[in-house]
Scaffold this motif. Structure first.
Motif: not given
Lengths: 333, 329
Positions: A106-108, A110-113, A115-122
């Protein structure tokens, strides 16, 4: 196209003039889109330094790194990550050990965007996509999405890092617009107008199409909405010029021979299937000859061999060894 | 009745320390950053909040000010480490020393200007002097003008205190759980675990660590603010030494309750703080002299650190015994 222009880099740990060691000496290099380049050379010849300068971990003393003619030398490493996927020599270095496979992916993704502090990571749709991609590796990783990466073997970790380096979500529209102008060849103003109008048109089309959907019977709506979204995505993606470049820094060196072969096969397949521009540093001359379509040999900070196509196919390991020895002799004189 | 007293004592001390432990956990465990700022930001949180309340400012506002000062301390430490490249331990020590000095000044500002350095702030919950705490604002009881105090039936004041603090701790825990599940939260965790991977995945590791240290210290000074309101008194000496308490809580919590998943881990850390005060209170009731308290702290940490090892040995023994019994039929 990726270019290095007169790049010089030297290291000096103590500050004393006699301790200065030149890692790269005025190196210029052009790599064309879709090329699979293998890089060989002795210890301290500058091959890893080259990769680190391209990715931004090291800043060159002199010279520039150009991506489609745009100077990226001043862009920090984390921002450059949008354009470069990397696999390191140390299997521990490319993944976060105490996170699950899913979290790493999931971290990878979003690479280049941002990383939103609101959007759920999964997200379940990502999960489906990841397990399909992992299934193609044939390592059984798709059933272990929730396991911590720390418990996996070096080969599995490298394979995972490889997937993390080759896949990513498309950049945000703002970034696509910016990069289209940044990396286009020719008139920048014209490109700006072009991309703006194309985006407006795509948005207008989507809006009109969605309005028409409301008239359809209920059961057809959902499928139609999906279709419209997909059409919009493909329209936008046309302007995504920033194709990924893969940087492999001796990524099989820490693995046993059998696993190394497997990971190399996976690499080759991923690169060929997706036409990814790739730079692969390796110590293994046989691998360097078997894989890739261009071979570069470094020696003491200089490029001493740069062959591709038929010329490369004709080379053998013995030829390369001979060249090494000759270069060594020359340097001693 | 004594038993109830002990429990209330444990909870009124333990609940603010849950926040302290959670704050330290964010840097010490998630970011792998041994952050000594905690000592200073706890003290500053207590000082700012206490003195503002003493001077008649709304307790909610005072608490917020406490949180803000902690966040500021954290960002300063983060910037020292990330921007000026001061080593982690040293940047924590620098901020800790500086904020202790500031706490001395603030504790002296009880009449609006620095009166005496390093005195203690001491306030009763009164209405006329407008010295309220966030707990007394929620009292359902009548305020007696004659006595200038609330008429609170026996233990019920403590009950309110505990309920409010429990609510705050619960909200913070849920907040931490959800924040570290978002994309940015995961980016922060990745930064702590493997910085080279985080940078290769496009995370600005400087910003993410500074933010994490900031949040951590905001929680720690919130703990300080709750501590001063629950005690209605604080001074530089009484707000000292809480870094060790927080660290001990984390270690005790982890070794007793485990860290199988992130959710489990947060709960363990919070329960660790309660556990810590249970042990301390039991020791006091058993007659441990106050002078030997530090000795108890030290041995507690050692025992907590050894607990996983002991657990492992016991498990092995049980397994061996079971195997032997099976063999014998």
């Amino acid at each position: 196209m990726l270019e290095l222009l007169h790049v010089t880099k030297s290291f000096n740990l103590t500050g004393a003039a006699e301790d200065e060691r030149i890692a790269l000496d005025n190196v210029s290099l052009q790599i064309h889109p879709g090329e699979f380049v293998t890089i060989i050379g002795g210890n301290g010849s500058g091959k890893s330094t080259t990769l680190n300068i391209v990715s931004g971990s090291l800043i060159p003393d002199k010279g520039k790194v150009l991506l489609n003619g745009f100077d990226v030398s001043k862009i920090p490493e984390y921002k450059r990550a949008a354009y470069f996927g990397r696999v390191f020599q140390d299997p521990m270095k490319g993944t976060a050990a105490e996170m699950s496979v899913l979290e790493n992916l999931e971290i990878a993704y979003v690479r280049g965007r941002t990383h939103s502090p609101i959007k759920w990571g999964f997200s379940s749709s990502h999960k489906k996509y990841f397990s399909e991609e992992l299934k193609r590796f044939g390592l059984g990783l798709e059933d272990r999405l929730n396991q911590k990466v720390g418990v996996m073997s070096g080969g599995q970790r490298q394979a995972l890092t490889l997937l993390m380096a080759t896949m990513r979500q498309r950049p945000s529209e703002k970034v696509i617009k910016r990069d289209y102008v940044r990396f286009c060849e020719g008139n920048k103003e014209k490109a700006k107008v072009e991309v703006e109008t194309a985006f407006e048109l795509a948005k207008e089309n989507r809006k009109n199409a969605l309005l028409r959907v409301k008239k359809l019977p209920k059961e057809q709506r959902k499928a139609r909405v999906e279709e419209i979204k997909a059409a919009y995505e493909s329209e936008i993606s046309k302007f995504d010029l920033t194709k990924q470049i893969l940087l492999l820094d001796e990524h099989t060196a820490a693995l046993d021979p059998k696993t190394a072969r497997k990971v190399l096969e996976l690499t080759n397949k991923a690169v060929r299937d997706n036409h990814i521009t790739t730079l692969m540093v390796t110590h293994n001359m046989k691998d360097a000859l078997t894989y890739g379509d261009r071979l570069i040999m470094f020696h003491l900070g200089h490029i001493i061999l740069d062959v591709s196509g038929e010329e490369k196919d004709k080379l053998s390991v013995e030829d390369l060894l001979k060249m090494f020895e000759e270069a060594d002799k020359k340097a001693e004189q | 009745m004594e038993f109830v007293d002990i429990i209330f004592n444990i909870l009124t001390m333990g609940l603010p320390c849950c926040l302290l432990a959670l704050g330290i956990f964010l840097t010490y465990r998630l970011l792998d950053f041994a952050d000594l700022t905690a000592e200073g930001s706890f003290m500053l949180g207590a000082a700012i909040c206490g003195v503002m309340i003493y001077n008649g400012i709304n307790p909610w506002l005072a608490t917020l000010a406490g949180i803000a000062i902690g966040f500021l301390c954290g960002t300063i430490t983060g910037c020292l480490n990330r921007v000026l490249k001061v080593p982690k331990l040293l940047s924590g020590i620098i901020t800790m020393t500086a904020s202790t000095a500031i706490a001395y000044i603030i504790f002296g500002m009880q009449n609006g200007y620095p009166k005496a350095f390093g005195q203690s702030v001491d306030f009763g919950v009164t209405y006329g002097g407008a010295q309220q705490t966030i707990f007394s604002l929620l009292y359902p009881w009548k305020y007696s003008v004659d006595l200038d105090m609330y008429i609170v039936p026996a233990i019920w004041g403590d009950v309110i205190k505990i309920l409010v603090m429990f609510g705050v701790v619960a909200v913070v825990m849920i907040g931490i759980y959800f924040f570290f599940g978002t994309q940015y939260g995961m980016a922060i965790r990745a930064t702590g675990m493997n910085e080279s991977m985080a940078r290769a995945q496009g995370i600005n590791t400087n910003v993410s660590s500074i933010i994490c240290v900031g949040i951590s210290n905001a929680l720690i000074s919130l703990a300080g603010a709750l501590f001063v309101q629950s005690m209605q008194n604080a001074s530089v000496t009484s707000a000292q030494g809480y870094l060790v308490v927080g660290l001990a809580s984390i270690i005790i919590g982890e070794s007793i309750f485990g860290k199988r998943s992130f959710k489990n881990w947060i709960i363990s850390v919070a329960l660790g703080a309660i556990m810590y005060y249970i042990i301390i209170n039991v020791a006091i009731r058993l007659g441990l002299p106050g002078e030997l308290m530090s000795l108890l702290y030290a041995s507690l940490i050692v025992v907590a650190l050894c607990l996983p090892l002991i657990k492992g040995i016991i498990k092995k023994r049980i397994k061996e015994r079971r195997n032997r019994l099976e063999e014998e039929g």
